[in-house]
Design a protein around this motif. Structure first.
Motif, PDB file in Angstrom:
ATOM      1  N   HIS A   9       0.834  -1.195   0.000  1.00 48.65           N
ATOM      2  CA  HIS A   9       0.000   0.000   0.000  1.00 48.65           C
ATOM      3  C   HIS A   9       0.876   1.255   0.000  1.00 48.65           C
ATOM      4  CE1 HIS A   9      -3.712   2.237   1.828  1.00 48.65           C
ATOM      5  NE2 HIS A   9      -3.505   2.516   0.566  1.00 48.65           N
ATOM      6  N   LEU A  10       1.936   1.240   0.813  1.00 52.48           N
ATOM      7  CA  LEU A  10       2.836   2.387   0.893  1.00 52.48           C
ATOM      8  C   LEU A  10       3.568   2.624  -0.429  1.00 52.48           C
ATOM      9  CD1 LEU A  10       4.460   1.948   4.438  1.00 52.48           C
ATOM     10  CD2 LEU A  10       3.081   3.884   3.689  1.00 52.48           C
ATOM     11  N   SER A  11       3.951   1.536  -1.082  1.00 51.90           N
ATOM     12  CA  SER A  11       4.727   1.650  -2.322  1.00 51.90           C
ATOM     13  C   SER A  11       3.847   1.623  -3.569  1.00 51.90           C
ATOM     14  CB  SER A  11       5.759   0.519  -2.391  1.00 51.90           C
ATOM     15  OG  SER A  11       5.121  -0.751  -2.306  1.00 51.90           O
ATOM     16  N   ALA A  12       2.575   1.968  -3.413  1.00 53.27           N
ATOM     17  CA  ALA A  12       1.627   1.934  -4.527  1.00 53.27           C
ATOM     18  C   ALA A  12       2.062   2.772  -5.734  1.00 53.27           C
ATOM     19  CB  ALA A  12       0.239   2.370  -4.054  1.00 53.27           C
ATOM     20  N   PRO A  13       2.641   3.973  -5.540  1.00 54.57           N
ATOM     21  CA  PRO A  13       3.040   4.756  -6.734  1.00 54.57           C
ATOM     22  C   PRO A  13       4.033   4.016  -7.623  1.00 54.57           C
ATOM     23  CG  PRO A  13       3.029   6.152  -4.785  1.00 54.57           C
ATOM     24  CD  PRO A  13       2.831   4.753  -4.306  1.00 54.57           C
ATOM     25  N   GLU A  14       5.081   3.439  -7.011  1.00 55.75           N
ATOM     26  CA  GLU A  14       6.085   2.725  -7.792  1.00 55.75           C
ATOM     27  C   GLU A  14       5.525   1.442  -8.387  1.00 55.75           C
ATOM     28  OE1 GLU A  14       8.026   5.597  -5.308  1.00 55.75           O
ATOM     29  OE2 GLU A  14       6.688   3.976  -4.755  1.00 55.75           O
ATOM     30  N   LEU A  15       4.697   0.740  -7.619  1.00 59.75           N
ATOM     31  CA  LEU A  15       4.093  -0.494  -8.131  1.00 59.75           C
ATOM     32  C   LEU A  15       3.185  -0.201  -9.322  1.00 59.75           C
ATOM     33  CD1 LEU A  15       3.186  -2.403  -4.841  1.00 59.75           C
ATOM     34  CD2 LEU A  15       4.936  -3.020  -6.513  1.00 59.75           C
ATOM     35  N   THR A  16       2.439   0.882  -9.229  1.00 64.03           N
ATOM     36  CA  THR A  16       1.557   1.278 -10.329  1.00 64.03           C
ATOM     37  C   THR A  16       2.362   1.553 -11.598  1.00 64.03           C
ATOM     38  OG1 THR A  16      -0.025   2.254  -8.781  1.00 64.03           O
ATOM     39  CG2 THR A  16      -0.162   2.971 -11.077  1.00 64.03           C
ATOM     40  N   LEU A  17       3.466   2.280 -11.441  1.00 66.70           N
ATOM     41  CA  LEU A  17       4.298   2.590 -12.609  1.00 66.70           C
ATOM     42  C   LEU A  17       4.970   1.339 -13.167  1.00 66.70           C
ATOM     43  CD1 LEU A  17       6.018   5.916 -11.473  1.00 66.70           C
ATOM     44  CD2 LEU A  17       4.225   5.648 -13.188  1.00 66.70           C
ATOM     45  N   ALA A  18       5.453   0.463 -12.284  1.00 63.93           N
ATOM     46  CA  ALA A  18       6.153  -0.739 -12.740  1.00 63.93           C
ATOM     47  C   ALA A  18       5.209  -1.672 -13.491  1.00 63.93           C
ATOM     48  CB  ALA A  18       6.787  -1.464 -11.553  1.00 63.93           C
ATOM     49  N   VAL A  19       4.060  -1.959 -12.886  1.00 63.15           N
ATOM     50  CA  VAL A  19       3.087  -2.850 -13.518  1.00 63.15           C
ATOM     51  C   VAL A  19       2.523  -2.204 -14.781  1.00 63.15           C
ATOM     52  CG1 VAL A  19       0.871  -4.025 -13.237  1.00 63.15           C
ATOM     53  CG2 VAL A  19       2.503  -3.991 -11.348  1.00 63.15           C
ATOM     54  N   GLY A  20       2.173  -0.929 -14.683  1.00 58.65           N
ATOM     55  CA  GLY A  20       1.644  -0.224 -15.847  1.00 58.65           C
ATOM     56  C   GLY A  20       2.645  -0.163 -16.979  1.00 58.65           C
ATOM     57  N   GLY A  21       3.931   0.065 -16.642  1.00 57.85           N
ATOM     58  CA  GLY A  21       4.970   0.103 -17.669  1.00 57.85           C
ATOM     59  C   GLY A  21       5.102  -1.226 -18.390  1.00 57.85           C
ATOM     60  N   LEU A  22       5.015  -2.336 -17.646  1.00 54.28           N
ATOM     61  CA  LEU A  22       5.104  -3.661 -18.267  1.00 54.28           C
ATOM     62  C   LEU A  22       3.893  -3.934 -19.162  1.00 54.28           C
ATOM     63  CD1 LEU A  22       6.488  -5.756 -15.272  1.00 54.28           C
ATOM     64  CD2 LEU A  22       7.734  -4.921 -17.274  1.00 54.28           C
ATOM     65  N   VAL A  23       2.709  -3.500 -18.721  1.00 55.46           N
ATOM     66  CA  VAL A  23       1.502  -3.667 -19.541  1.00 55.46           C
ATOM     67  C   VAL A  23       1.633  -2.865 -20.842  1.00 55.46           C
ATOM     68  CG1 VAL A  23      -0.973  -3.181 -19.671  1.00 55.46           C
ATOM     69  CG2 VAL A  23      -0.008  -4.168 -17.576  1.00 55.46           C
ATOM     70  N   LEU A  24       2.123  -1.636 -20.722  1.00 55.84           N
ATOM     71  CA  LEU A  24       2.302  -0.812 -21.918  1.00 55.84           C
ATOM     72  C   LEU A  24       3.356  -1.405 -22.847  1.00 55.84           C
ATOM     73  CD1 LEU A  24       2.192   2.824 -20.454  1.00 55.84           C
ATOM     74  CD2 LEU A  24       0.390   1.587 -21.664  1.00 55.84           C
ATOM     75  N   LEU A 108      10.232   3.859 -21.428  1.00 59.12           N
ATOM     76  CA  LEU A 108      11.507   4.054 -20.746  1.00 59.12           C
ATOM     77  C   LEU A 108      11.408   5.156 -19.693  1.00 59.12           C
ATOM     78  CD1 LEU A 108      13.971   3.711 -23.757  1.00 59.12           C
ATOM     79  CD2 LEU A 108      13.931   2.252 -21.718  1.00 59.12           C
ATOM     80  N   ILE A 109      10.653   6.209 -19.990  1.00 54.20           N
ATOM     81  CA  ILE A 109      10.474   7.286 -19.012  1.00 54.20           C
ATOM     82  C   ILE A 109       9.684   6.784 -17.807  1.00 54.20           C
ATOM     83  CG2 ILE A 109       9.381   9.530 -18.613  1.00 54.20           C
ATOM     84  CD1 ILE A 109      10.135  10.346 -21.400  1.00 54.20           C
ATOM     85  N   VAL A 110       8.662   5.977 -18.059  1.00 57.88           N
ATOM     86  CA  VAL A 110       7.874   5.415 -16.958  1.00 57.88           C
ATOM     87  C   VAL A 110       8.754   4.530 -16.071  1.00 57.88           C
ATOM     88  CG1 VAL A 110       6.009   3.804 -16.390  1.00 57.88           C
ATOM     89  CG2 VAL A 110       5.646   5.552 -18.143  1.00 57.88           C
ATOM     90  N   LEU A 111       9.561   3.675 -16.690  1.00 57.20           N
ATOM     91  CA  LEU A 111      10.418   2.782 -15.922  1.00 57.20           C
ATOM     92  C   LEU A 111      11.509   3.563 -15.179  1.00 57.20           C
ATOM     93  CD1 LEU A 111      10.769  -0.206 -18.418  1.00 57.20           C
ATOM     94  CD2 LEU A 111       9.245   0.002 -16.447  1.00 57.20           C
ATOM     95  N   ALA A 112      12.017   4.624 -15.808  1.00 57.31           N
ATOM     96  CA  ALA A 112      12.980   5.483 -15.110  1.00 57.31           C
ATOM     97  C   ALA A 112      12.326   6.147 -13.902  1.00 57.31           C
ATOM     98  CB  ALA A 112      13.531   6.544 -16.057  1.00 57.31           C
ATOM     99  N   SER A 113      11.041   6.491 -14.041  1.00 61.18           N
ATOM    100  CA  SER A 113      10.317   7.134 -12.943  1.00 61.18           C
ATOM    101  C   SER A 113      10.154   6.196 -11.746  1.00 61.18           C
ATOM    102  CB  SER A 113       8.941   7.617 -13.423  1.00 61.18           C
ATOM    103  OG  SER A 113       9.081   8.581 -14.448  1.00 61.18           O
ATOM    104  N   VAL A 114      10.089   4.890 -12.005  1.00 61.82           N
ATOM    105  CA  VAL A 114      10.037   3.928 -10.899  1.00 61.82           C
ATOM    106  C   VAL A 114      11.305   4.060 -10.061  1.00 61.82           C
ATOM    107  CG1 VAL A 114       9.922   1.490 -10.258  1.00 61.82           C
ATOM    108  CG2 VAL A 114       8.625   2.322 -12.233  1.00 61.82           C
ATOM    109  N   GLY A 115      12.457   4.101 -10.738  1.00 61.70           N
ATOM    110  CA  GLY A 115      13.715   4.262 -10.029  1.00 61.70           C
ATOM    111  C   GLY A 115      13.819   5.593  -9.313  1.00 61.70           C
ATOM    112  N   MET A 116      13.342   6.659  -9.951  1.00 68.72           N
ATOM    113  CA  MET A 116      13.412   7.980  -9.327  1.00 68.72           C
ATOM    114  C   MET A 116      12.502   8.057  -8.097  1.00 68.72           C
ATOM    115  SD  MET A 116      13.789  10.625 -12.527  1.00 68.72           S
ATOM    116  CE  MET A 116      12.669   9.880 -13.711  1.00 68.72           C
ATOM    117  N   GLY A 117      11.331   7.421  -8.182  1.00 71.49           N
ATOM    118  CA  GLY A 117      10.465   7.350  -7.014  1.00 71.49           C
ATOM    119  C   GLY A 117      11.115   6.576  -5.883  1.00 71.49           C
ATOM    120  N   MET A 118      11.822   5.502  -6.251  1.00 68.79           N
ATOM    121  CA  MET A 118      12.550   4.704  -5.260  1.00 68.79           C
ATOM    122  C   MET A 118      13.642   5.535  -4.595  1.00 68.79           C
ATOM    123  SD  MET A 118      12.422   1.524  -4.187  1.00 68.79           S
ATOM    124  CE  MET A 118      13.413   0.375  -3.227  1.00 68.79           C
ATOM    125  N   MET A 119      14.325   6.354  -5.378  1.00 67.88           N
ATOM    126  CA  MET A 119      15.358   7.226  -4.820  1.00 67.88           C
ATOM    127  C   MET A 119      14.769   8.181  -3.783  1.00 67.88           C
ATOM    128  SD  MET A 119      17.378   8.068  -8.376  1.00 67.88           S
ATOM    129  CE  MET A 119      18.458   9.337  -7.715  1.00 67.88           C
TER     130      MET A 119
END
Length: 480
Positions: A9-24, A108-119
């Motif tokens: 639940h806490l990491s929902a933003p990154e999970l949303t981007l990661a899963v969404g990026g793979l779907v896209l 690629l921007i979406v996947l990069a955003s996962v890393g930036m959110g993690m940072m």
């Protein structure tokens, strides 16, 4: 199971981007290049959704403290994800106009955003490294996006090789810190540094700072920046100059202010030195530049020097000043690159400062917008750049680093020359060629105008709500 559910639940933003990026990615792979517009639109929606989830989501720590959701992370992610969404919009139009549009760009921007959110949410050295590498790998590919262009290939290669060097420095510093502190978590490292201050821990921290300085293009770790800015596609450079720098600056705040807050006297000297070198390199290195993107590279170096002054203060006021400065800086950078993307002549993008001659006649509103953004970058009141510098110079002076602040003012005067040269060429130089530019793409043009309007006069109203937001984000930082 409850702990796992809470962590997800806490990491929902990154999970949303990661899963969404793979779907896209699957959508693009099966639908082909005809899906590029659709993938770009969905990527923007995905980034907006992640921003909303970060803003309304719960606060706390997850994965044994490796992931932290606090006001600083929320604010950082909002700026990061929104900047990335604008980069997708700018890139989509530019790629189609140049017949190089591919569905991989927004993904690629979406996947990069996962890393930036993690940072932004890193709570220990492992998540710090994972976040940095996750976003860096995507950025290496984006830098060399135009594979048939020699400069783009060179940019990608230089970024990758020097990025690997910076990762080595960062890992060496992290291993030293872990070896002395016996823990990866910033909280435990802070406790150990308080009870057992020693040169070994500080030595490791210096290496860690060097690795992080590379990510924000701070001198003397800036060597990749001018070449990558010049060679990479313009919308990719627009991304490089905004979201990744905010993510790295938030991470620097976490490492230095949270993890080593009580060792402030030691690391502040290193940060001040990096800031002063950035002033010199950014101010004097930009004076001889003729390519606008290369000029903006040196502009980014000097601006990172300003932002580091707030970090060097080591106080909540300093953290707030850095966040405020980076927010206003991002808007100015988006405006610069949006206008650059909207300008072309006979199908060729305008890249040289001399090519701006006569812009006042052909595109007067764009000339006005670029003038406002240039004056803001100089720090002329009451533009947004002025307020950003007021915050960081004030924080540095309050912490006793008024000499560094004075050096920043001098550097700002020197750097003012190359911004004034842009204004002079647009308004006063006589063109030696046909000044008629191609029809401007609506998206880039309106984004550039909006950014200029924000720089002045909207910023005077925006500061009213940015002030409490940045103060709340800074208040959530654990300062020793």
């Amino acid at each position: 199971m409850t702990d796992l559910s809470s962590a997800l639940h806490l990491s929902a933003p990154e999970l949303t981007l990661a899963v969404g990026g793979l779907v896209l990615l699957m959508l693009g792979a099966f639908a082909g290049e005809k899906s590029t517009r659709l993938v770009s639109g969905l990527s923007v929606l995905l980034l907006l959704a992640a921003t909303a989830l970060a803003a309304v989501g719960p606060l706390g720590a997850a994965f044994n403290g490796a992931y932290v959701a606090d006001p600083l992370a929320v604010y950082g992610k909002a700026v990061i994800f929104l900047s990335a969404a604008v980069a997708v919009v700018l890139g989509d139009g530019w790629m189609h106009r140049n017949n190089i549009a591919k569905f991989e760009y927004p993904i690629l921007i979406v996947l990069a955003s996962v890393g930036m959110g993690m940072m932004a949410s890193s709570g220990d050295l492992i998540s710090l490294y994972i976040g940095i590498e996750m976003h860096s790998l995507a950025l290496y590919v984006l830098a060399a996006y135009r594979r048939d262009d020699l400069k783009a290939s060179e940019a990608g290669l230089k970024y990758f090789v020097l990025g690997a060097l910076s990762s080595g420095l960062l890992l060496y510093g992290a291993s030293l810190i872990y070896g002395f502190a016996g823990s990866m978590r910033f909280e435990d490292i802070a406790a150990f540094a308080t009870a057992n201050p020693g040169p070994g821990l500080i030595f490791g921290l210096v290496f860690l700072i060097c690795g992080l300085a590379f990510k924000v293009s701070a001198a003397p770790f800036h060597m990749w920046t001018p070449d990558v800015y010049e060679g990479a596609p313009t919308p990719v450079v627009a991304l490089f100059s905004t979201a990744p720098k905010v993510a790295a600056m938030v991470l620097i705040i976490r490492v230095l202010v949270e993890g080593f807050g009580l060792a402030h006297a030691q690391w502040a000297q290193v940060v001040i030195l990096i800031s002063l070198i950035s002033f010199a390199v950014g101010a004097f290195g930009g004076l001889m530049q003729k390519d606008i993107q290369r000029l903006l590279a040196y502009s980014s170096i000097i601006n990172i020097g300003y932002a580091l002054l707030g970090v060097a203060a080591g106080t909540q006021v300093g953290v707030q000043a850095t966040l405020m400065f980076m927010t206003l800086y991002v808007v100015d950078q988006i405006g610069f690159f949006a206008i650059l993307l909207s300008l072309s002549r006979n199908g060729r993008p305008i890249r040289k400062i001399a090519d701006l001659a006569g812009l006042k006649k052909d595109r007067p509103l764009t000339a006005v917008a670029l003038t406002i953004l240039s004056l803001s970058a100089i720090g002329i009141p009451p533009m947004s750049g002025f307020w950003g510098k007021v915050y960081v110079f004030g924080a540095a002076a309050d912490a006793g680093y008024w000499m560094a602040g004075a050096a920043g003012l001098v550097a700002s005067v020197v750097a003012g020359f190359y911004y004034l040269r842009i204004i002079k060429v647009m308004w006063f130089d006589t063109p030696e060629f046909d000044v008629t530019t191609d029809k401007a793409p609506a998206g880039a043009q309106w984004i550039g105008w909006a950014a200029a309007a924000f720089s002045f006069p909207v910023v005077l109203l925006a500061l009213v709500w940015l002030e409490p937001l940045t103060r709340a984000a800074a208040a959530g930082v654990g300062i020793g």
